[in-house]
Enzyme design. Structure first.
Site, PDB file in Angstrom:
ATOM      1  N   VAL A 173       0.767  47.300 -32.170  1.00  0.00           N
ATOM      2  CA  VAL A 173       1.980  46.960 -31.457  1.00  0.00           C
ATOM      3  C   VAL A 173       2.387  45.557 -32.228  1.00  0.00           C
ATOM      4  O   VAL A 173       1.895  44.594 -32.847  1.00  0.00           O
ATOM      5  CB  VAL A 173       1.639  46.199 -30.166  1.00  0.00           C
ATOM      6  CG1 VAL A 173       2.775  45.680 -29.386  1.00  0.00           C
ATOM      7  CG2 VAL A 173       0.876  47.353 -29.220  1.00  0.00           C
ATOM      8  N   THR A 191      -8.098  50.977 -25.603  1.00  0.00           N
ATOM      9  CA  THR A 191      -9.054  52.176 -25.997  1.00  0.00           C
ATOM     10  C   THR A 191     -10.541  52.001 -25.399  1.00  0.00           C
ATOM     11  O   THR A 191     -11.211  52.758 -24.742  1.00  0.00           O
ATOM     12  CB  THR A 191      -9.203  52.519 -27.478  1.00  0.00           C
ATOM     13  OG1 THR A 191      -7.943  52.476 -27.980  1.00  0.00           O
ATOM     14  CG2 THR A 191     -10.052  53.705 -27.850  1.00  0.00           C
ATOM     15  N   ASN A 232      -7.320  50.263 -31.823  1.00  0.00           N
ATOM     16  CA  ASN A 232      -7.993  51.658 -32.073  1.00  0.00           C
ATOM     17  C   ASN A 232      -6.803  52.537 -31.831  1.00  0.00           C
ATOM     18  O   ASN A 232      -7.018  53.767 -32.796  1.00  0.00           O
ATOM     19  CB  ASN A 232      -9.069  51.981 -31.361  1.00  0.00           C
ATOM     20  CG  ASN A 232     -10.252  51.054 -31.756  1.00  0.00           C
ATOM     21  OD1 ASN A 232     -10.837  50.878 -32.797  1.00  0.00           O
ATOM     22  ND2 ASN A 232     -10.818  49.993 -30.919  1.00  0.00           N
ATOM     23  N   VAL A 247      -3.228  45.144 -34.084  1.00  0.00           N
ATOM     24  CA  VAL A 247      -3.859  46.406 -34.321  1.00  0.00           C
ATOM     25  C   VAL A 247      -4.774  46.753 -33.473  1.00  0.00           C
ATOM     26  O   VAL A 247      -6.074  46.087 -33.452  1.00  0.00           O
ATOM     27  CB  VAL A 247      -4.246  46.615 -35.867  1.00  0.00           C
ATOM     28  CG1 VAL A 247      -4.811  47.962 -36.255  1.00  0.00           C
ATOM     29  CG2 VAL A 247      -3.304  45.842 -36.860  1.00  0.00           C
ATOM     30  N   GLY A 259     -14.363  40.173 -31.009  1.00  0.00           N
ATOM     31  CA  GLY A 259     -13.312  40.963 -31.392  1.00  0.00           C
ATOM     32  C   GLY A 259     -11.847  40.169 -31.460  1.00  0.00           C
ATOM     33  O   GLY A 259     -11.740  39.148 -30.564  1.00  0.00           O
ATOM     34  N   ALA A 260     -11.325  40.090 -32.540  1.00  0.00           N
ATOM     35  CA  ALA A 260      -9.770  39.389 -32.517  1.00  0.00           C
ATOM     36  C   ALA A 260      -9.114  39.464 -31.399  1.00  0.00           C
ATOM     37  O   ALA A 260      -8.526  38.564 -30.784  1.00  0.00           O
ATOM     38  CB  ALA A 260      -9.294  39.835 -33.694  1.00  0.00           C
ATOM     39  N   ASP A 261      -8.817  40.639 -30.949  1.00  0.00           N
ATOM     40  CA  ASP A 261      -8.120  40.818 -29.585  1.00  0.00           C
ATOM     41  C   ASP A 261      -8.638  40.179 -28.599  1.00  0.00           C
ATOM     42  O   ASP A 261      -7.782  39.441 -27.680  1.00  0.00           O
ATOM     43  CB  ASP A 261      -8.006  42.297 -29.263  1.00  0.00           C
ATOM     44  CG  ASP A 261      -9.180  43.156 -29.143  1.00  0.00           C
ATOM     45  OD1 ASP A 261     -10.013  42.569 -29.593  1.00  0.00           O
ATOM     46  OD2 ASP A 261      -9.357  44.115 -28.307  1.00  0.00           O
TER      47      ASP A 261
END
Length: 259
Positions: A13, A132, A9, A7, A107-109
């Site tokens: 996907v 983003t 911003n 997930v 951040g998790a990403d």
């Protein structure tokens, strides 16, 4: 089958992994106003179009940088799949030493990308995610996450220029052949894209030097994200792009935490 959910911003996907390969990949718009039922309808339609049976999904893992959407997504997953998803966050096993002042802030990403990049390359790395926001992450040859930096993404920069300068139009992110342009649209495109490439090159140069000063070998530079190809085509400071890096990282983390 394993459902991987990233997930961001702007987009969500989803990837379906089965027998060591991806059998489906989809992209949805991120919308915090959507209910769990609305997301459920979308996801079930995608499974039906791909002729996949949702009941064959054995596990689900979610990485998210949008906290406000998680209630709807988690409820959707419980309703549609009858599964409690693994959430990438504090307490999850990563196999990576996070050397941030407060590891919970990362951040998790960024963690997902770092885990995948180190799993595949096993060397000093700089990982860039052109989303983003554009994130830069440094990983040591021993697999420690050192930290990095976060910049406004190229689309954010473009939108800010349109919104704050009254006479400038909104433009497509297309690459002009020249930096000396003869109309406003091309001038904006050149400044946005080539200016961003210059930013990327400078940040990578500084990060490489800082890592070398810490005793690391010269890091391998890996990029992912929607605009990675655009930047990669115009610079030699990025060694490789991997469009599925985040999904690969989610699969690795799922395997580490599925018990």
């Amino acid at each position: 089958m394993i459902l991987l959910v990233d997930v961001g911003n702007t987009n969500i996907v989803l990837g379906v992994h089965n027998n060591k390969k991806y059998i489906a990949c989809w992209r949805l718009s991120t919308d915090v106003k959507k209910t769990s039922d609305e997301y459920g309808i979308q996801v079930m339609q995608l499974f039906n179009q791909a002729k996949l049976n949702p009941l064959e999904v054995e596990g689900i893992i979610i990485s998210s940088v949008v906290p406000n959407i998680m209630h709807s997504l988690e409820n959707m997953i419980r309703k549609c799949f009858g599964i409690e998803p693994i959430i990438v966050g504090p307490g999850i096993k990563t196999g990576m030493n996070i050397k941030y002042d407060n590891p919970k802030e990362v951040g998790a990403d960024r963690i997902v990308n770092a885990v995948a990049a180190y799993e595949f390359h096993k060397k000093s790395l700089i990982v860039i995610d052109f989303g983003t926001a554009t994130t830069y992450c440094a990983i040591t040859k021993n697999g420690d996450y050192l930290g990095g930096n976060i910049c406004p993404g190229i689309k954010i920069s473009s939108e800010a220029l349109f919104e704050r300068a009254a006479k400038l139009p909104r433009v497509e992110l297309e690459k002009p052949k020249s930096l000396i342009c003869k109309n406003t649209v091309r001038s904006m495109q050149a400044g946005i894209i080539y200016g961003y490439i210059g930013q990327v090159e400078y940040i990578i140069k500084r990060m490489k030097q800082e890592m070398i000063n810490l005793g690391e070998e010269e890091p391998f530079v890996l990029a992912t994200g929607g605009l990675a190809k655009l930047i990669f085509s115009e610079t030699n400071v990025i060694d490789e792009i991997d469009s599925t890096l985040t999904l690969e990282g989610l699969k690795i983390l799922y395997d580490k935490n599925k018990e």
